[in-house]
Design a protein around this motif. Structure first.
Motif, PDB file in Angstrom:
ATOM      1  N   THR A   1     -16.926   0.254  -0.354  1.00 32.01           N
ATOM      2  CA  THR A   1     -18.138   0.611   0.383  1.00 32.01           C
ATOM      3  C   THR A   1     -19.242  -0.338  -0.082  1.00 32.01           C
ATOM      4  O   THR A   1     -19.159  -0.930  -1.160  1.00 32.01           O
TER       5      THR A   1
ATOM      6  N   ARG B   1       0.527  -6.248   7.375  1.00 29.05           N
ATOM      7  CA  ARG B   1      -0.677  -6.149   6.551  1.00 29.05           C
ATOM      8  C   ARG B   1      -0.463  -6.858   5.227  1.00 29.05           C
ATOM      9  O   ARG B   1       0.636  -6.814   4.658  1.00 29.05           O
TER      10      ARG B   1
ATOM     11  N   THR C   1      -9.151   7.641  -0.076  1.00 29.65           N
ATOM     12  CA  THR C   1     -10.579   7.381   0.111  1.00 29.65           C
ATOM     13  C   THR C   1     -11.222   8.476   0.946  1.00 29.65           C
ATOM     14  O   THR C   1     -12.349   8.916   0.665  1.00 29.65           O
TER      15      THR C   1
ATOM     16  N   SER D   1     -11.119  -6.462   3.717  1.00 30.51           N
ATOM     17  CA  SER D   1      -9.766  -6.085   4.149  1.00 30.51           C
ATOM     18  C   SER D   1      -8.963  -5.486   3.000  1.00 30.51           C
ATOM     19  O   SER D   1      -7.759  -5.716   2.895  1.00 30.51           O
ATOM     20  N   ASP D   2      -9.626  -4.716   2.136  1.00 26.18           N
ATOM     21  CA  ASP D   2      -8.956  -4.072   1.004  1.00 26.18           C
ATOM     22  C   ASP D   2      -7.768  -3.252   1.505  1.00 26.18           C
ATOM     23  O   ASP D   2      -7.907  -2.396   2.383  1.00 26.18           O
TER      24      ASP D   2
ATOM     25  N   THR E   1     -21.921   7.014  -1.432  1.00 23.58           N
ATOM     26  CA  THR E   1     -20.738   6.158  -1.498  1.00 23.58           C
ATOM     27  C   THR E   1     -20.518   5.640  -2.912  1.00 23.58           C
ATOM     28  O   THR E   1     -19.930   4.589  -3.118  1.00 23.58           O
TER      29      THR E   1
ATOM     30  N   GLY F   1      -5.352   5.150   3.583  1.00 19.76           N
ATOM     31  CA  GLY F   1      -6.757   5.545   3.577  1.00 19.76           C
ATOM     32  C   GLY F   1      -7.000   7.005   3.274  1.00 19.76           C
ATOM     33  O   GLY F   1      -8.154   7.468   3.303  1.00 19.76           O
TER      34      GLY F   1
ATOM     35  N   ASP G   1      -3.184   5.910  -0.936  1.00 23.84           N
ATOM     36  CA  ASP G   1      -4.217   4.869  -0.901  1.00 23.84           C
ATOM     37  C   ASP G   1      -4.044   3.963   0.316  1.00 23.84           C
ATOM     38  O   ASP G   1      -5.007   3.609   1.002  1.00 23.84           O
TER      39      ASP G   1
ATOM     40  N   TYR H   1     -11.284 -10.628  -0.176  1.00 19.37           N
ATOM     41  CA  TYR H   1     -10.629  -9.437   0.368  1.00 19.37           C
ATOM     42  C   TYR H   1     -11.562  -8.229   0.459  1.00 19.37           C
ATOM     43  O   TYR H   1     -11.098  -7.117   0.734  1.00 19.37           O
TER      44      TYR H   1
ATOM     45  N   PHE I   1      -8.474   0.412   1.342  1.00 21.26           N
ATOM     46  CA  PHE I   1      -9.691   0.898   2.006  1.00 21.26           C
ATOM     47  C   PHE I   1     -10.695   1.495   1.020  1.00 21.26           C
ATOM     48  O   PHE I   1     -11.335   2.506   1.308  1.00 21.26           O
TER      49      PHE I   1
ATOM     50  N   ARG J   1      -5.906  -6.357  -3.003  1.00 21.70           N
ATOM     51  CA  ARG J   1      -7.141  -5.682  -3.325  1.00 21.70           C
ATOM     52  C   ARG J   1      -8.158  -6.725  -3.776  1.00 21.70           C
ATOM     53  O   ARG J   1      -7.803  -7.701  -4.442  1.00 21.70           O
TER      54      ARG J   1
END
Length: 310
Positions: A265, A224, A96, A258-259, A111, A93, A90, A255, A262, A228
């Motif tokens: 959508t 980072r 996703t 900036s999850d 999406t 990325g 996760d 957030y 990622f 979430r």
């Protein structure tokens, strides 16, 4: 040893390496007779990309050892209640990307799918429409969700089994928190003839992913944050339709852009508004919120994913 056994044990291809440039070809040649065509394709591509990666970054032996250590620690950090491997996928990325590669081919639902995440459990309790998934004292304003599921032509889908789960407003799923009852904030619903299901919960909040393992080390090394945005998870299952795994995010969350995994959508940001007047449940006082969302399921194979935790 008979001739058949001798042939099976004898190498068909030379594995003698002449120099750095010959390694990849020798490995690919050794795997070329893999009977399973898909395994042969995937492994050949994997080897080519991994070897190219090492050459591109000029991977040092110390970095190689560190990478192996991280893989070992990911496995050691995974257990029945936590899946560090899914969390790692996760956080880069990859989850996703795989999700959208497999669910982004239809314009109407391009999406609508989202990553499963590391906290889905298979046997959440069946709950009647209008029921509550709050199974122990849980702080936060009440949330009343009203949802509908249709096919791509807008026709309602009755009899869809819908799994719902979320973290509490303190940022923990019930399996992470000794203060929550078993299966708190989890429930399984069935859509009515109009494709609708509805329930009561508490308004979710953003939360940090677990950072005590290799994923936390990676996030800190990359400067980072671990957060979430506030969301609810949904898994929709009906024979004859492709299983929909998705998340719904609360609009306005700090957030959203900036999850850490990622997963956001635009299609997944929901209409979640503060209610006016008394709550739909007369015994509840204080602020409350209404969430409305529509889901679309495509015809296809109905199959459940492997639960990341028990």
């Amino acid at each position: 040893m008979d001739n058949e056994q001798s042939a099976a044990s004898s190498p068909k291809h030379s594995s003698i390496i002449t120099d750095e440039g010959s390694v990849t070809a020798v490995v690919l040649d050794a795997m070329a007779d893999t009977p399973n065509a898909r395994l042969r394709e995937v492994m050949a591509s994997f080897v080519r990309h991994m070897h190219a990666f090492a050459r591109e970054v000029q991977l040092t032996e110390e970095e190689f050892d560190l990478g192996i250590d991280v893989l070992n620690r990911i496995g050691q950090a995974s257990n029945d209640l936590h899946n560090e491997a899914i969390l790692f996928s996760d956080a880069i990325g990859f989850s996703t990307l795989v999700c959208l590669l497999n669910n982004g081919r239809n314009g109407a639902t391009e999406t609508a799918s989202a990553l499963l995440g590391p906290f889905w459990r298979m046997n959440s309790p069946p709950t009647p429409n209008g029921g509550s998934i709050v199974r122990s004292e849980t702080p936060g304003p009440a949330l009343f969700a009203s949802c509908r599921i249709t096919d791509p032509q807008g026709r309602p889908l009755a009899g869809v089994e819908v799994d719902v789960w979320q973290a509490s407003p303190v940022g923990l799923y019930e399996n992470q928190d000794a203060n929550q009852s078993e299966m708190n904030l989890r429930g399984k619903f069935m859509t009515d003839p109009d494709g609708r299901f509805w329930f009561r919960s508490v308004k979710p909040a953003g939360y940090p992913v677990p950072t005590g393992g290799p994923v936390g080390d990676l996030l800190r090394a990359q400067n980072r944050h671990p957060y979430r945005p506030a969301h609810l998870h949904f898994l929709c299952f009906k024979p004859g339709y492709k299983t929909l795994v998705t998340q719904v995010f609360v609009g306005g969350d700090e957030y959203l852009g900036s999850d850490v995994v990622f997963g956001v959508t635009e299609h997944l940001i929901c209409n979640c508004r503060q209610g006016e007047g008394t709550t739909p449940a007369a015994h509840l006082a204080g602020p409350w919120f209404q969430l409305d969302h529509a889901f679309v399921m495509e015809p296809g194979e109905a199959k459940l994913p492997q639960p990341p935790i028990k």
